[in-house]
Design a protein around this motif. Structure first.
Motif, short mmCIF file in Angstrom:
data_model
loop_
_atom_site.label_atom_id
_atom_site.label_comp_id
_atom_site.label_asym_id
_atom_site.label_seq_id
_atom_site.Cartn_x
_atom_site.Cartn_y
_atom_site.Cartn_z
N LEU A 157 1.22 5.02 -14.49
CA LEU A 157 0.52 6.29 -14.35
C LEU A 157 1.29 7.43 -15.03
N LEU A 158 2.61 7.43 -14.89
CA LEU A 158 3.41 8.46 -15.55
C LEU A 158 3.32 8.32 -17.07
N GLY B 246 6.56 19.85 -17.98
CA GLY B 246 5.75 20.29 -16.85
C GLY B 246 4.85 19.18 -16.33
N VAL B 247 4.22 18.43 -17.24
CA VAL B 247 3.34 17.34 -16.82
C VAL B 247 4.13 16.25 -16.11
N GLY C 166 -11.42 11.56 -20.36
CA GLY C 166 -11.91 11.50 -18.99
C GLY C 166 -13.25 10.78 -18.87
N GLY C 167 -14.14 11.03 -19.84
CA GLY C 167 -15.42 10.33 -19.83
C GLY C 167 -15.27 8.85 -20.08
N PHE D 265 1.12 10.21 -22.26
CA PHE D 265 0.37 9.84 -23.46
C PHE D 265 -0.91 10.67 -23.59
N THR D 266 -1.60 10.88 -22.49
CA THR D 266 -2.83 11.69 -22.53
C THR D 266 -2.51 13.13 -22.92
N THR D 267 -1.38 13.64 -22.44
CA THR D 267 -0.98 15.00 -22.81
C THR D 267 -0.77 15.12 -24.32
#
Length: 344
Positions: free
Chosen positions: A309-310, A37-38, A279-280, A315-317
């Motif tokens: 970006l992808l 989904g991401v 995010g911070g 990776f963040t997910t």
């Protein structure tokens, strides 16, 4: 012969090997669906962006590039192919473990993420530890002294920080400690002009303190408020009233009756805050010019580095998902009443 008075433990409250196996299988399936989904959402948003990737990459020199050169760059990057074809080609490489090459850094995306994340990891780990320890300690104090001046001061401080933007806190601390008092460096992860081999551990810690304090100050507020509420609920419970009737007071009561029950929600919140922590770090790294993954994310977004970006989105997910997973598992061990499925 004495009768057997032992009570059988229900299967759902003692998961064992099969319970943990089902738990792991469900979470793995959930992660795969989430990543799909991401990937689709991130690629769709980047494709619909009105920013021209070639112009964003070239910058001010775009006027010197003719249409033929722009067409060659688009062909080399695959931007002239239909979006569905580009996505399927990228997904095919992803299945084979290839995230592609970064346009801005001219390196494999996996190498850029690994290199920058090592720098960000020290910052986020220090901030996460500070916020967890300070938040839990201050939450215990606020809950124990409920209604007194200590509780009012800590609660007011937590509500104020919860509404403060990260970049504003970073700029304020930078002005006070780096510009006015000059006891902290203005930027970067190491002294400017010093070779990497000559940078000492103290130099790295000196440049790490201010960004880490910025992230921890912002992240400590929700832990304080949730821990305070948990302590208030535990103090109103029957087993604490029974312990007080038996003579338990002060630190002994806190250590034996309150800390473990209040630690569960604090741990859950700490691990669930990985997304807010990342995010911070993006904002803090921009203010302090800290060369971590957050700064790479901003650079990739401004210059439309789609492969990077992808890769960062995926990776963040995984990073946030692992944080939530660790929070659930640790919560299970801290509070035995909670099963692997989350039921009590």
């Amino acid at each position: 012969m004495a009768a057997d008075t032992t009570t059988a433990v229900p299967a759902e409250t003692s998961p064992g090997r099969f319970g943990w196996g089902r738990f792991a299988a469900k979470r793995a399936l959930r992660l795969v669906v989430l990543l799909c989904g991401v990937a689709v959402a991130a690629f769709s948003l980047m494709t619909a962006s009105p920013v021209d990737p070639v112009r964003a990459y070239v910058g001010a020199e775009v006027a010197r590039i003719g249409p033929e050169q722009q067409a060659l760059i688009e062909d080399a990057w695959g931007f002239d192919d239909p979006p569905v074809e580009r996505f399927l080609a990228w997904a095919g490489e992803l299945v084979q473990g290839n995230l592609g090459d970064s346009i801005v850094f001219n390196q494999p995306v996996a190498d850029v993420i690994a290199e920058r994340f090592v720098t960000s990891l020290a910052l986020m780990a220090a901030a996460w530890t500070l916020s967890a320890v300070l938040g839990f300690g201050m939450g215990l104090l606020a809950g124990w002294y409920r209604g007194r001046w200590v509780d009012r001061v800590l609660t007011w401080w937590a509500y104020t920080l919860a509404s403060a933007p990260t970049f504003w806190v970073a700029l304020l601390l930078l002005y006070v400690f780096a510009v006015s008092l000059r006891i902290a460096p203005v930027c970067c992860a190491a002294p400017i002009g010093v070779l990497a081999d000559d940078v000492t551990v103290w130099d790295r810690l000196h440049h790490l303190i201010l960004p880490a304090v910025t992230l921890s100050i912002v992240g400590v507020a929700p832990i304080v408020l949730h821990t305070r509420q948990a302590v208030v609920e535990v103090l109103a419970s029957d087993h604490v009233a029974f312990a007080r009737a038996q003579g338990e007071r002060g630190w002994g009561l806190v250590r034996h009756r309150i800390m473990r029950n209040a630690a569960a929600p604090a741990l859950m919140l700490s691990f669930a805050s990985f997304g807010e922590l990342f995010g911070g770090s993006i904002l803090a790294e921009q203010v302090f010019a800290y060369p971590g993954l957050g700064a790479a994310t901003t650079t990739a977004a401004l210059r439309q580095d789609v492969p990077l970006l992808l890769g960062i989105a995926l990776f963040t997910t995984v990073f946030v998902f692992c944080g939530n997973l660790l929070g659930d598992v640790i919560h299970r061990f801290v509070d035995p009443r909670v099963t692997v499925d989350g039921a009590r």
